[in-house]
Design a protein around this motif. Sequence first.
Motif, PDB file in Angstrom:
ATOM      1  N   GLU A 136       0.826  -1.210   0.000  1.00  0.00           N
ATOM      2  CA  GLU A 136       0.000   0.000   0.000  1.00  0.00           C
ATOM      3  C   GLU A 136       0.857   1.255   0.000  1.00  0.00           C
ATOM      4  N   ARG A 137       1.944   1.242   0.754  1.00  0.00           N
ATOM      5  CA  ARG A 137       2.837   2.401   0.800  1.00  0.00           C
ATOM      6  C   ARG A 137       3.466   2.656  -0.568  1.00  0.00           C
ATOM      7  N   VAL A 138       3.907   1.587  -1.204  1.00  0.00           N
ATOM      8  CA  VAL A 138       4.563   1.716  -2.510  1.00  0.00           C
ATOM      9  C   VAL A 138       3.592   2.221  -3.560  1.00  0.00           C
ATOM     10  N   LEU A 139       2.402   1.662  -3.602  1.00  0.00           N
ATOM     11  CA  LEU A 139       1.416   2.085  -4.596  1.00  0.00           C
ATOM     12  C   LEU A 139       0.997   3.537  -4.384  1.00  0.00           C
ATOM     13  N   SER A 140       0.985   3.952  -3.119  1.00  0.00           N
ATOM     14  CA  SER A 140       0.614   5.337  -2.817  1.00  0.00           C
ATOM     15  C   SER A 140       1.742   6.320  -3.137  1.00  0.00           C
ATOM     16  N   ASP A 141       2.980   5.921  -2.836  1.00  0.00           N
ATOM     17  CA  ASP A 141       4.118   6.826  -3.000  1.00  0.00           C
ATOM     18  C   ASP A 141       4.703   6.828  -4.408  1.00  0.00           C
ATOM     19  N   MET A 142       4.488   5.736  -5.160  1.00  0.00           N
ATOM     20  CA  MET A 142       5.147   5.587  -6.468  1.00  0.00           C
ATOM     21  C   MET A 142       4.150   5.202  -7.569  1.00  0.00           C
ATOM     22  N   PRO A 143       3.095   5.986  -7.761  1.00  0.00           N
ATOM     23  CA  PRO A 143       2.067   5.605  -8.748  1.00  0.00           C
ATOM     24  C   PRO A 143       2.582   5.549 -10.183  1.00  0.00           C
ATOM     25  N   GLU A 144       3.623   6.305 -10.508  1.00  0.00           N
ATOM     26  CA  GLU A 144       4.120   6.373 -11.879  1.00  0.00           C
ATOM     27  C   GLU A 144       5.324   5.458 -12.125  1.00  0.00           C
ATOM     28  N   ALA A 145       5.766   4.742 -11.119  1.00  0.00           N
ATOM     29  CA  ALA A 145       6.960   3.897 -11.259  1.00  0.00           C
ATOM     30  C   ALA A 145       6.658   2.671 -12.115  1.00  0.00           C
ATOM     31  N   THR A 146       7.725   2.062 -12.643  1.00  0.00           N
ATOM     32  CA  THR A 146       7.569   0.837 -13.416  1.00  0.00           C
ATOM     33  C   THR A 146       7.250  -0.325 -12.467  1.00  0.00           C
TER      34      THR A 146
END
Length: 209
Positions: A136-146
């Motif tokens: 959840e943290r990653v999806l929230s903080d890095m929406p544009e990442a690969t």
Amino acid sequence: MTDISKFISGFKRFQTNYFGRDKELFGELKQGQNPSALVIACSDSRVDPAILTDCQPGDLFVVRNVANLVPPYEKGAGLHGVSTALEFSVRSLGVEHIIVLGHRQCGGIKALMEDRPEAKGEFIGNWMNIASRAKERVLSDMPEATVDEKVCACETASILVSLENLLTFPWVKERVQQGSLMLHGWYFDIEQGSMVAYNPYTGKFEPLN
């Protein structure tokens, strides 16, 4: 299929190298174990903590599971394998360090991030839910990442989740507060052959010193 004789030959080399050449070491180990660190590592066959740290038998108390996860403290029914090993190493052996050792290309984290039913299996999905807040943290903080960047970020974020969960165990938290136990988060990059450690003062993973 790999010939089992490979492992039998390996044991014979171990027997010769340690019981034949280093009788003093095993003479001590016969009296009992006194490891200074507990390592919570992934079951991945490429990431053996004793090999990565070049340790001898008796140096490390090791727990390995899919994605090197620590569940939160929980009483009641259930088979608490990680919690049991944690309790024994801390309360009985008195380890001074706990290292949560994550790594790149973790299959468990990939399954968590892909969220495909076939990747969850019969047990994997429920186990990997321990790291759901890392996802959840990653999806929230890095929406544009690969996708690869998100998986790598989740691998390190899940280490922090396990460190947080360690502090839900009262006898771990007590020893950390007393200064008799230290918690560490390490991440091994299998592609680069490098290791980084979490620095709680900077909030970043930095080269291991």
